[in-house]
Design a protein around this motif. Structure first.
Motif, short mmCIF file in Angstrom:
data_model
loop_
_atom_site.label_atom_id
_atom_site.label_comp_id
_atom_site.label_asym_id
_atom_site.label_seq_id
_atom_site.Cartn_x
_atom_site.Cartn_y
_atom_site.Cartn_z
N LEU A 201 83.17 145.71 71.59
CA LEU A 201 81.90 146.04 72.24
C LEU A 201 81.05 144.80 72.47
O LEU A 201 80.47 144.62 73.56
CB LEU A 201 81.15 147.04 71.37
N VAL A 202 80.99 143.93 71.49
CA VAL A 202 80.20 142.70 71.62
C VAL A 202 80.71 141.86 72.79
O VAL A 202 79.92 141.29 73.55
CB VAL A 202 80.23 141.91 70.30
N THR A 203 82.03 141.79 72.93
CA THR A 203 82.60 141.01 74.04
C THR A 203 82.11 141.52 75.38
O THR A 203 81.73 140.73 76.26
CB THR A 203 84.13 141.08 73.98
N ILE A 204 82.08 142.85 75.55
CA ILE A 204 81.63 143.44 76.82
C ILE A 204 80.13 143.16 77.04
O ILE A 204 79.71 142.74 78.12
CB ILE A 204 81.90 144.95 76.83
N ILE A 205 79.33 143.39 76.00
CA ILE A 205 77.87 143.28 76.14
C ILE A 205 77.45 141.84 76.43
O ILE A 205 76.47 141.61 77.16
CB ILE A 205 77.17 143.80 74.87
N ASN A 206 78.14 140.88 75.90
CA ASN A 206 77.73 139.49 76.06
C ASN A 206 78.21 138.85 77.37
O ASN A 206 77.86 137.71 77.67
CB ASN A 206 78.22 138.65 74.88
N GLU A 207 78.99 139.58 78.16
CA GLU A 207 79.41 139.06 79.45
C GLU A 207 78.25 139.07 80.45
O GLU A 207 77.36 139.93 80.38
CB GLU A 207 80.56 139.91 80.02
N ASP A 208 78.26 138.14 81.38
CA ASP A 208 77.20 138.07 82.39
C ASP A 208 77.17 139.31 83.28
O ASP A 208 76.12 139.66 83.82
CB ASP A 208 77.39 136.83 83.27
#
Length: 273
Positions: A201-208
């Motif tokens: 989830l963190v990977t998705i949220i931190n994407e531009d």
């Protein structure tokens, strides 16, 4: 008059006709995938129903119902709108008009785990508002990402009939579950296909390309407080105020299930001080 349209039909859970991992990431806010799905849906709809679009003077586009926090399908809907508008532009026709189904009640249970009767009991207590005078007599495209039991569609139809709104109503979906032998909780199988833990989830949220939606906010606000603090420290700084503003707008600060974690987040960012 009612009709529906779906880009993909699901008949066998072992043979999903689209990328299940991409769909899961889309549901948790991946904007690039929302764009790809929305454009695909728009192109396919235009290919099969372009003549019907050109036969109408005014066409209204309506995303799935929400109050302050858009759903994941709202992002897909906006890209669908843009694709259809490009088609109308090429034919020198009016672009889509836009309306909204206002939804004034929310809940904390995971909708994807419910069967048809449970879904109907839950959403039947919602308060929906449609702009009768704006929709009356027009072709209206109701856009959503997936049709599992059809409960949301049924509620919207009931609302249209209750308010005696006449028009041509088309329910447009990226995918539709056709095999009724597949249990409705198949929806959550898709939702969480590629999101297994906090790091996903963190990977998705931190994407531009990330687009905030209600699923993300509910997921985080219902986290164990220990996991919540790990979320807070792992997310990009600008995500937290955005999340808080949306949560307050949706009155999550008045819901017991969300109050504690929402306060932890606001204290962390010193919101309002």
């Amino acid at each position: 008059m009612y009709s529906d349209f779906s880009r993909h039909h699901i008949d066998d859970p072992g043979q999903i006709p689209f990328d299940a991992a991409a769909y899961s990431k889309f549901k948790f806010g991946d904007g690039d995938i929302a764009r790809a799905f929305g454009q695909e849906l728009g192109r396919h709809f235009v290919e099969l129903h372009g003549d019907a679009l050109l036969a109408e003077e005014n066409i209204v586009f309506v995303p799935s119902p929400y109050h302050a926090i858009p759903t994941a399908s709202n992002a897909l809907s906006l890209f669908f709108r843009d694709e259809v508008n490009r088609f109308l532009f090429r034919h020198q026709r009016k672009s889509l008009l836009q309306s909204k189904i206002h939804r004034y009640k929310t809940y904390t249970v995971d909708y994807g785990n419910l069967d048809f009767e449970e879904r109907m009991r839950l959403i039947s207590s919602d308060t929906y508002h449609l702009d009768k005078h704006f929709l009356e007599g027009r072709m209206v495209l109701f856009i959503d990402d997936i049709k599992i039991t059809g409960s949301h569609e049924q509620i919207i139809r009931q609302q249209l009939e209750r308010e005696e709104i006449k028009g041509r109503f088309v329910f447009v979906y990226y995918a539709q579950l056709m095999n009724k032998a597949i249990p409705p909780n198949f929806e959550n199988y898709l939702n969480y296909f590629a999101v297994k833990d906090r790091s996903d989830l963190v990977t998705i949220i931190n994407e531009d390309n990330f687009i905030m939606n209600t699923r993300i906010i509910k997921y985080i606000l219902k986290s164990d407080p220990v996991d919540l603090m790990a979320f807070i420290h792992a997310l990009r700084e600008e995500r937290l105020p955005e999340m808080v503003n949306y949560a307050i707008g949706n009155n999550y600060h008045l819901m017991e299930d969300y109050q504690h974690n929402l306060m932890l987040i606001t204290n962390h960012i010193n919101y309002g001080n």
